[in-house]
Design a protein around this motif. Structure first.
Motif, mmCIF file in Angstrom:
data_model
loop_
_atom_site.group_PDB
_atom_site.id
_atom_site.type_symbol
_atom_site.label_atom_id
_atom_site.label_comp_id
_atom_site.label_asym_id
_atom_site.label_seq_id
_atom_site.Cartn_x
_atom_site.Cartn_y
_atom_site.Cartn_z
ATOM 1 N N PHE A 1 0.851 -1.176 0.000
ATOM 2 C CA PHE A 1 0.000 0.000 0.000
ATOM 3 C C PHE A 1 0.895 1.237 0.000
ATOM 4 N N VAL A 2 0.506 2.253 -0.726
ATOM 5 C CA VAL A 2 1.290 3.486 -0.809
ATOM 6 C C VAL A 2 0.479 4.621 -0.202
ATOM 7 N N THR A 3 1.135 5.454 0.616
ATOM 8 C CA THR A 3 0.493 6.628 1.181
ATOM 9 C C THR A 3 1.441 7.809 1.042
ATOM 10 N N HIS A 4 0.992 8.973 1.461
ATOM 11 C CA HIS A 4 1.818 10.171 1.315
ATOM 12 C C HIS A 4 1.951 10.860 2.665
ATOM 13 N N ALA A 5 3.189 11.184 3.031
ATOM 14 C CA ALA A 5 3.465 11.900 4.272
ATOM 15 C C ALA A 5 3.607 13.384 3.972
ATOM 16 N N ASN A 6 2.658 14.176 4.441
ATOM 17 C CA ASN A 6 2.710 15.605 4.165
ATOM 18 C C ASN A 6 3.923 16.267 4.807
ATOM 19 N N ALA A 7 4.282 15.806 6.010
ATOM 20 C CA ALA A 7 5.395 16.430 6.718
ATOM 21 C C ALA A 7 6.705 16.317 5.947
ATOM 22 N N PHE A 8 6.865 15.207 5.228
ATOM 23 C CA PHE A 8 8.095 14.990 4.456
ATOM 24 C C PHE A 8 7.890 15.203 2.963
ATOM 25 N N ASP A 9 6.634 15.453 2.568
ATOM 26 C CA ASP A 9 6.284 15.560 1.155
ATOM 27 C C ASP A 9 6.879 14.391 0.381
ATOM 28 N N ALA A 10 6.584 13.183 0.886
ATOM 29 C CA ALA A 10 7.170 11.977 0.282
ATOM 30 C C ALA A 10 6.162 10.842 0.340
ATOM 31 N N ASP A 11 6.192 9.985 -0.670
ATOM 32 C CA ASP A 11 5.398 8.768 -0.648
ATOM 33 C C ASP A 11 6.041 7.756 0.283
ATOM 34 N N LEU A 12 5.229 7.075 1.066
ATOM 35 C CA LEU A 12 5.706 6.038 1.980
ATOM 36 C C LEU A 12 4.908 4.764 1.732
ATOM 37 N N PHE A 13 5.464 3.656 2.205
ATOM 38 C CA PHE A 13 4.835 2.353 2.040
ATOM 39 C C PHE A 13 4.426 1.809 3.402
#
Length: 506
Positions: free
Chosen positions: A227-239
């Protein structure tokens, strides 16, 4: 006013709406009449001196009609109610399913209180009752009520306590399942006992429990679609984590020689009777061990968990089948067992073209974009062998190209030191002699990256941080992973949606 004289059945929506309206009116009356009591229909606290199971244990030998002279206050949910003029009866149920009878009589509480009980109390309500502990003339442990109060007003009726909920209803409304079905509560308790047993067994072997990240910058540790999500704090996609393996191995590199984690994993794949997109996983790593040592430990973990839940390694499943998890479990070779079942020699040296042609002949299909020697061997093994396994069985020595995190076999070329444990016809656990050579590990990651480029969504990527950890030296290690949900399936005989307390549903 609703009739509280019998359990409420699953009713048409309009009937439920009508009952809710009536109960809301009772709520308003409680709020108005009991404004001095904190919360009215939902007080912040009610009298409780004893639990229902504690009273049942303490007075188990009470004779019919016997009085104790002891006053107690207990609380529970009303699951049965019968009003008979000057005497009302109700069954109060605690969280573990234990019940006690409440007897509300005109002689003990007075006319006003008795009438209020009849008018305000419904099935599903939580109530607190105070009175003498007695045994009724029929021998039922009871409270002869002198005082009572609503602890929480239920606005919706309970389902019929004597009719079984459908599987879909049980899964979607687990809170109702837990109220009405003893087996549902027993499954929750069994799972807690199994987890406690796992931790005890690890403690006895000097393992350390740790926690690893659920959000990761790169997915790895298993062949699965993340599953892929997005971390606003890092402006990065995370798994979301598909496995904790690569972080637990970092812990071994750091000197935690025996480490385990019971965690939540997420795999963006299909859901069926043995798979859930979100599931609980146990992983463990033991330095200076190998796949044989970790198989011994896995057998001990499972057998101890079975004893903790069922009192024996001969477990009885939900359908009444008795399944023996005891004794020493068989260990068979993947290639040898496949050759015997297929009636032809299949070895690590059998060519891809030969395997592909044979698979086509027997109707085994493997998509071209993920087809390799190892994938064909594993699919053929499932076709010919898997269905005939009855006893718990370790299937040993897997193809090299499907096992990128596993050490090559010390004596058999072309295979790795990996096993899968099959119980009840499904894979319960897997174990490795871990690959600790950083140079070979990099080569394996590169090959996985090529598969990813070909369209294999489950292939791993090159994980530079993990490789940097390996380059600092990881000792010889045995590792294993096991699904907790599947462990409960093996012990209880239930499907995966029954062993998960709140499974994901559409």
């Amino acid at each position: 006013m609703t009739d509280a004289s019998a359990p409420v059945t699953a009713e048409p929506e309009e009937d439920v709406f009508e009952q809710k309206a009536v109960r809301l009116a009772k709520r308003e009356r409680l709020l108005a009449e009991r404004a001095d009591a904190a919360g009215g229909a939902y007080p912040v606290a009610v009298p409780v001196t004893d639990t229902i199971p504690a009273l049942r244990e303490r007075y188990a030998s009470l004779e019919s009609g016997e009085e104790t002279g002891v006053t107690a206050s207990v609380a529970g949910r009303i699951v049965f109610s019968r009003n008979t003029g000057k005497l009302c009866f109700a069954s109060l149920q605690s969280g573990d399913g234990s019940r006690i009878q409440a007897m509300v009589s005109l002689a003990e509480v007075g006319d006003e209180s008795l009438q209020a009980w009849k008018e305000l109390v419904d099935l599903g309500d939580h109530v607190s009752v105070t009175g003498q502990v007695i045994s009724s003339r029929r021998g039922e442990l009871s409270i002869m009520v002198t005082d009572w109060t609503i602890a929480a007003k239920a606005l919706l009726p309970l389902p019929n306590m004597y009719s079984e909920l459908s599987e879909e209803s049980r899964v979607r409304s687990r809170f109702l399942d837990l109220i009405v079905r003893d087996e549902a509560r027993a499954t929750v308790i069994a799972r807690a006992k199994a987890n406690a047993s796992l931790r005890t067994t690890f403690a006895n072997h000097d393992f350390v429990e740790v926690e690893t990240p659920m959000l990761q910058v790169q997915h790895g540790g298993a062949a699965a679609r993340p599953f892929v999500t997005h971390a606003n704090a890092f402006d990065a996609d995370l798994f979301l984590r598909i496995a904790p393996e690569l972080f637990l191995k970092r812990a071994v590199v750091g000197g935690i020689d025996r480490v385990f984690e019971i965690n939540r994993n997420f795999r963006n794949e299909g859901a069926d009777s043995t798979h859930s997109p979100e599931f609980a996983m146990l992983e463990a790593y033991q330095a200076y061990s190998d796949y044989n040592g970790i198989a011994d430990l896995t057998q001990e973990l499972i057998q101890n968990a079975a004893v903790a839940v069922a009192g024996t390694t001969e477990v009885t499943w939900a359908d009444g089948t008795v399944y023996d998890l005891g004794g020493e479990w068989d260990r068979i070779s993947m290639y040898d067992s496949l050759s015997a079942a297929a009636g032809r020699a299949i070895t690590p040296q059998t060519t891809f073209d030969e395997l592909q042609a044979f698979a086509a002949d027997v109707g085994v299909e493997v998509p071209e974009k993920i087809a390799t020697h190892g994938k064909l061997v594993e699919e053929l093994w499932e076709h010919f062998v898997k269905g005939d396994l009855v006893r718990p069985t370790f299937v040993m020595d897997f193809p090299l190209d499907t096992s990128p995190l596993v050490r090559e076999h010390r004596t058999i070329p072309g295979v790795v030191e990996k096993w899968d444990l099959y119980v009840r016809g499904f894979e319960l656990a897997t174990g490795y002699s871990e690959l600790v050579d950083p140079v070979i590990q990099r080569e394996r990651f590169v090959e996985q990256a090529k598969l990813a480029a070909r369209g294999d969504d489950e292939a791993m990527r090159v994980d530079e941080e993990f490789l940097r950890a390996l380059e600092h030296g990881m000792p010889p290690t045995g590792g294993m992973g096991m699904g907790i949900d599947r462990l409960m399936m093996a012990i209880t005989g239930l499907g995966i949606r029954e062993t998960i307390l709140f499974p994901l549903v559409k």
